[in-house]
Design a protein around this motif. Sequence first.
Motif, PDB file in Angstrom:
ATOM      1  N   UNK A   1       0.770  -1.239   0.000  1.00  0.00           N
ATOM      2  CA  UNK A   1       0.000   0.000   0.000  1.00  0.00           C
ATOM      3  C   UNK A   1       0.795   1.280   0.000  1.00  0.00           C
ATOM      4  N   UNK A   2       2.099   1.221   0.360  1.00  0.00           N
ATOM      5  CA  UNK A   2       2.849   2.462   0.326  1.00  0.00           C
ATOM      6  C   UNK A   2       4.291   2.208  -0.099  1.00  0.00           C
ATOM      7  N   UNK A   3       4.962   3.268  -0.577  1.00  0.00           N
ATOM      8  CA  UNK A   3       6.340   3.126  -1.047  1.00  0.00           C
ATOM      9  C   UNK A   3       7.320   3.231   0.114  1.00  0.00           C
ATOM     10  N   UNK A   4       8.600   3.324  -0.214  1.00  0.00           N
ATOM     11  CA  UNK A   4       9.650   3.531   0.777  1.00  0.00           C
ATOM     12  C   UNK A   4       9.635   5.001   1.186  1.00  0.00           C
ATOM     13  N   UNK A   5       9.024   5.293   2.320  1.00  0.00           N
ATOM     14  CA  UNK A   5       8.866   6.679   2.749  1.00  0.00           C
ATOM     15  C   UNK A   5      10.193   7.322   3.126  1.00  0.00           C
ATOM     16  N   UNK A   6      11.156   6.509   3.560  1.00  0.00           N
ATOM     17  CA  UNK A   6      12.458   7.060   3.938  1.00  0.00           C
ATOM     18  C   UNK A   6      13.216   7.622   2.746  1.00  0.00           C
ATOM     19  N   UNK A   7      12.829   7.230   1.541  1.00  0.00           N
ATOM     20  CA  UNK A   7      13.531   7.686   0.336  1.00  0.00           C
ATOM     21  C   UNK A   7      12.878   8.912  -0.302  1.00  0.00           C
TER      22      UNK A   7
END
Length: 466
Positions: A114-120
């Motif tokens: 449901x979501x991408x790599x938020x840290x990037x």
Amino acid sequence: MTDSWATFGADLHLEPHAGGLRDGLMEALRDAVRTGRLAPGARLPSSRALAADLGIARNTVADAYAELVAEGWLTARQGSGTRVARRSEPRGGTPAARRTLPARRLPTYSLMPGQPDLASFPRAAWLRASRRALTDAPNEAFGYGDPRGRIELRTAIAEYLGRARGVYADPERVVICSGFIHGLRLVGSVLRNRRVREVAVESYGLDFHRGVLADAGLRTPCLPLDHQGAVTDELAGMRGVGAVLMTPAHQFPTGVPLDPDRRTAAVDWARATGGVIVEDDYDGEFRYDRQPVGSLQGLDPDRVVYIGTASKSLAPGLRLGWMVPPADMVEEVAAAKGFSDWTTGSLEQLVLAEFIASGAYDRHVRAMRLRYRRRRDQLVAALAERAPDIRISGIAAGLHAVLELPEGTERSVISAAAFQGLALEGLSFFRHPDAGRERDALVISYGSPPDSAWKGTLDALCRVLP
């Protein structure tokens, strides 16, 4: 000359109690602290500013502050002003002030889709775009504006979609929305006003998409799926259906692209019946082992509503999406958006427009494509070594994979994973209530875990697989 108290300090709403100005003010401040309305450490207005706001003498406020400092309710330090004492916790007050949320046990690892790599998220590049966009923003950008969205972003989106996704668009046909759900809600409203009563949906998908359509008064019959995607030939036999919602580039969640012949069949159905195809292009930028699959909208811009977002390519928290309706639907969509809400801020639109126009968006997508491919390859290698009987599919594109399980084991694997502190989602969660035989499988997001947790996440997954 402007009085300094008018522009200095914070506002504070107080209703002094009866019993004298000083005593009433002190009790009002005590109540604000007791109930938690004034939090520990909160800075109070200066005695001069509060006196002016309340229309009382400054000495009265200063005396009240001094007394409350002596009682321990407030603190006062040179250069720091008057603040609520740190040890002053709410004492009694309303039930709402005393209520606490129940403790939640969070998983150690998560492979939930449901979501991408938020840290990037590209913070530095986004900040540069923000500065340029704010510096160059015309004054009228701070007004209400066109319900279709800022022309700068509509222009940038039209250019990008035509170049990267094969979408036929011009700025006049682009409508900015706050994400896919917002766009789908607008389309659902327009379809209902056009007397459409049923919108077919794929047999596996997100239940809240069906919920949005149901809220618009639309029924959502099930369109079957197989290894070639949605069985679009069956649309001709679904007599009450006036539209269909599809994920043709990378079916969610099974991960298969829609077969070319079926893409043609879907467009032929729409042309023959006057139907509408709603295309959800949720992660079309990310492909690894195949040539790019262009948008379905490119086959017939007059019969397809194209919807895309920045949720997977950048971050869902931006709440930015875009849609390209058929030309004869643009005004209806804009009217529905204008009359229902104004959820897309102008400044965020200007920043994204600058981010795209500067080339930063393309650079970010290319970098994330490499990053997600490495993650995908590490997942495949770990399964080949430690769980060789598990078949993996849907990995040529996107941010997730499907792991096929032995019949009847999906629930037990998810339960075992929870015991290991690993959050997983089964394929059955995405199944339409009227779909055919249920498959046992896991939908694994390999893009979202942070680097620091990736190895531990893979280890936990391999431990629970049969």
